[in-house]
Design a protein around this motif. Structure first.
Motif, mmCIF file in Angstrom:
data_model
loop_
_atom_site.group_PDB
_atom_site.id
_atom_site.type_symbol
_atom_site.label_atom_id
_atom_site.label_comp_id
_atom_site.label_asym_id
_atom_site.label_seq_id
_atom_site.Cartn_x
_atom_site.Cartn_y
_atom_site.Cartn_z
ATOM 1 N N TYR A 25 1.614 6.013 -10.052
ATOM 2 C CA TYR A 25 2.042 6.199 -8.615
ATOM 3 C C TYR A 25 3.739 6.405 -8.548
ATOM 4 N N ALA A 26 4.384 6.044 -9.374
ATOM 5 C CA ALA A 26 5.912 6.056 -9.436
ATOM 6 C C ALA A 26 6.307 7.536 -9.560
ATOM 7 N N ALA A 27 5.464 8.264 -10.387
ATOM 8 C CA ALA A 27 5.720 9.928 -10.687
ATOM 9 C C ALA A 27 5.088 10.747 -9.754
ATOM 10 N N ILE A 28 4.528 10.290 -8.695
ATOM 11 C CA ILE A 28 3.841 11.404 -7.808
ATOM 12 C C ILE A 28 5.045 12.029 -6.862
ATOM 13 N N PRO A 29 5.021 13.297 -6.906
ATOM 14 C CA PRO A 29 6.270 14.212 -6.356
ATOM 15 C C PRO A 29 6.370 14.126 -5.023
ATOM 16 N N PHE A 30 6.335 13.106 -4.170
ATOM 17 C CA PHE A 30 6.410 13.114 -2.882
ATOM 18 C C PHE A 30 7.636 14.106 -2.490
ATOM 19 N N THR A 31 7.493 14.504 -1.247
ATOM 20 C CA THR A 31 8.740 15.339 -0.725
ATOM 21 C C THR A 31 9.051 14.818 0.782
ATOM 22 N N LYS A 32 8.104 14.135 1.371
ATOM 23 C CA LYS A 32 8.323 13.658 2.746
ATOM 24 C C LYS A 32 8.291 12.123 3.144
ATOM 25 N N ARG A 33 8.082 11.249 2.073
ATOM 26 C CA ARG A 33 8.381 9.919 2.433
ATOM 27 C C ARG A 33 9.877 9.530 2.168
ATOM 28 N N THR A 34 10.581 9.147 3.254
ATOM 29 C CA THR A 34 11.960 8.846 3.070
ATOM 30 C C THR A 34 12.136 7.306 2.531
ATOM 31 N N GLY B 191 -8.318 9.017 8.194
ATOM 32 C CA GLY B 191 -6.763 8.538 8.197
ATOM 33 C C GLY B 191 -5.955 9.217 7.338
ATOM 34 N N ALA B 192 -6.582 10.133 6.273
ATOM 35 C CA ALA B 192 -5.792 10.816 5.410
ATOM 36 C C ALA B 192 -6.108 12.157 5.288
ATOM 37 N N MET B 193 -6.446 12.843 6.517
ATOM 38 C CA MET B 193 -6.599 14.160 6.586
ATOM 39 C C MET B 193 -5.410 15.232 6.716
ATOM 40 N N VAL B 194 -5.193 16.278 6.315
ATOM 41 C CA VAL B 194 -4.083 17.010 6.089
ATOM 42 C C VAL B 194 -4.623 18.388 6.229
ATOM 43 N N TRP C 243 -2.179 10.480 -3.109
ATOM 44 C CA TRP C 243 -2.025 11.795 -3.486
ATOM 45 C C TRP C 243 -2.029 12.521 -1.975
ATOM 46 N N GLY C 244 -1.530 12.003 -1.032
ATOM 47 C CA GLY C 244 -1.096 12.655 0.296
ATOM 48 C C GLY C 244 0.412 12.739 0.546
ATOM 49 N N ASP C 245 0.881 13.977 0.196
ATOM 50 C CA ASP C 245 2.213 14.113 0.621
ATOM 51 C C ASP C 245 2.748 14.342 2.014
ATOM 52 N N VAL C 246 2.830 13.025 2.627
ATOM 53 C CA VAL C 246 3.074 12.695 3.962
ATOM 54 C C VAL C 246 4.123 11.627 4.259
#
Length: 495
Positions: A465-474, A106-109, A234-237
């Motif tokens: 968790y607040a500092a994880i640098p996500f780029t894709k979650r809107t 479920g979390a394979m990228v 830690w999955g940037d999706v």
């Protein structure tokens, strides 16, 4: 009835420096067409159950791959496409089939595929058509996507973290799909986004009570299964984060329950957090314990191989040495070079050894110690999840002035005490034990520990968790935003 079964799984840390290639799958766990007949590991546990149930009921089984790579960085495109191709090739050869049962993480990228599971399920659906039942068992650290919900008939998630229930969930999925194939009443799946990103330990209150509440709805009023997708932080999706998932006979009822439970879970957000010690706080606590009460177990969560970390960080080890701590065991350090040196030297040899700190900045600097080799194994292993066994490869136990260190050649988090004791190292006489794991150690270590604490050392998967640098979650999420539903049309988590 003909039932097709397969496993294709890994958990991807898109921020990790270790790419996941074909060797990561084939060297850790890879079977083709016979995984269900092998001793339990991780990936084949549901397959063992599905074959047992199908043969009990007189159904024909067609089996494909069973492969599960150690969590790491993004999967190489060619590796994913080759393994997916093997699965689809076997499915085409097995056609026609009535039911497809898949175990996917479920979390394979992979490179070019943010949603490997949705992609795989959609390609399976294209082959089997709309009439066949497609059911998927998922790790609760999954990203629940619309593609997965649309193309699968039922998604059943683990309920426990640590994952002690992999084998228990498999019969639930089997029953849902086989019953639907027999009766023609297709299940429906509903989601509700909790807008939360964190880790939740189901062994501890109040999560323990919430899991039992989820269970209480199953089997009545048309509700077939209830799960909480914790997400993998830690999955940037786009879909990273917690979601409720409900499988039922009626879409409106399933959706209403998903919304209801998502709201209840959101209300628990402050109460379900984990307290983390600094390194020195954790050491102080270990040194202050009563004699004979068992070791204090400290979890080095940020160097958890099960979340894609290297498992060779030295931050806690260095501080143990600096403070002159004695009677402590620590592991499992992924350091094949150090193991090879120990094997060459032999048991009883004393020499200077450089340990850990080899993969990158998140691993810290190597630590140079005068060690004595106390134990060796050419094929070490440990107890794993849900009764499985996990290989650790050639391994060594070395001692430096009362600090006992376990070194392994196969990168793996600490699951069970025999990862230490299998080399001859005793734990009951230690002041404390430091395990490189986030939570999966808990089930096996809790019975022998006087207390368990979690340590926020530096590492590849720090629990901020607040500092994880996500780029894709809107969508906004807690804890980055105090109220991620503020300004939305609904005060409840939305499907």
């Amino acid at each position: 009835m003909k039932i097709f079964i397969a496993t294709l799984a890994t958990e991807t840390n898109t921020f990790a420096p270790l790419p996941t290639g074909l060797a990561a799958f084939k060297e850790k766990e890879y079977f083709r067409r016979d995984g269900s007949r092998q001793p339990p590991r991780i990936g084949n546990i549901p397959l063992i159950e599905w074959r047992r149930l199908a043969e009990r009921d007189g159904h024909e089984v067609a089996e494909s791959i069973s492969t599960f790579a150690q969590p790491g960085g993004t999967t190489l495109r060619g590796a994913y496409e080759q393994l997916r191709g093997e699965l689809l090739e076997d499915l085409r050869a097995a056609m026609p089939v009535d039911v497809v049962l898949l175990f996917l993480h479920g979390a394979m990228v992979a490179e070019g595929y943010d949603d490997c599971e949705g992609d795989t399920i959609a390609r399976v659906r294209e082959i089997v058509g709309p009439q066949a039942l497609v059911g998927v068992e998922l790790d609760l650290h999954c990203h629940l996507t619309e593609e997965m919900r649309k193309e699968a008939d039922a998604l059943v998630l683990f309920k426990e973290y640590p994952h002690t229930d992999i084998g228990e969930r498999a019969p639930e999925l089997y029953d849902i799909c086989v019953d639907a194939a027999r009766t023609g009443r297709r299940p429906v799946t509903a989601y509700a986004d909790c807008r939360m990103v964190s880790m939740w330990r189901t062994s501890l209150p109040p999560m323990r009570a919430f899991v039992e509440r989820m269970r209480s709805f199953e089997g009545r009023d048309g509700i077939l299964n209830v799960g909480l997708g914790h997400g993998f932080p830690w999955g940037d999706v786009a879909e990273v984060g917690a979601q409720m998932v409900v499988v039922g006979e009626d879409e409106a009822k399933a959706a209403a329950l998903a919304d209801k439970l998502a709201g209840e879970f959101f209300d628990l957000r402050e109460a379900t957090g984990t307290a983390f010690d600094t390194i020195d706080e954790a050491i102080d606590r270990g040194l202050g314990g009563p004699a004979g009460a068992g070791p204090l177990v400290l979890a080095d969560v940020a160097d958890n191989a099960g979340a894609g970390a290297a498992s060779d960080s030295t931050f806690i080890l260095r501080r143990l040495v600096e403070r002159g701590v004695r009677d402590v065991a620590t592991g499992l350090y992924w350091d094949p070079l150090a193991v090879e040196i120990c094997r060459e030297a032999g048991i009883g040899a004393s020499f200077d050894l450089r340990i850990g700190g080899k993969v990158g900045p998140a691993s810290g600097q190597p630590v140079d110690l005068r060690v004595t080799v106390r134990g060796l194994s050419e094929a070490h292993d440990q107890g794993g999840l849900s009764g499985g066994r996990q290989p650790l490869g050639p391994s060594a136990w070395v001692e430096h002035e009362g600090i006992h260190i376990v070194l392994v050649t196969i990168r793996q988090q600490a699951f069970a005490p025999d990862g230490f004791t299998g080399l001859g190292l005793t734990l009951g006489d230690k002041a404390f034990v430091v395990v490189k794991s986030m939570q999966h150690f808990h089930a096996a270590f809790a019975p022998v520990a006087r207390e368990i604490r979690y340590v926020a050392a530096p590492g590849a998967v720090p629990p901020d968790y607040a500092a994880i640098p996500f780029t894709k979650r809107t969508q906004p999420f807690w804890p980055k935003v105090a109220d991620p539903f503020a300004g939305s049309n609904s005060t409840e988590p939305a499907r």
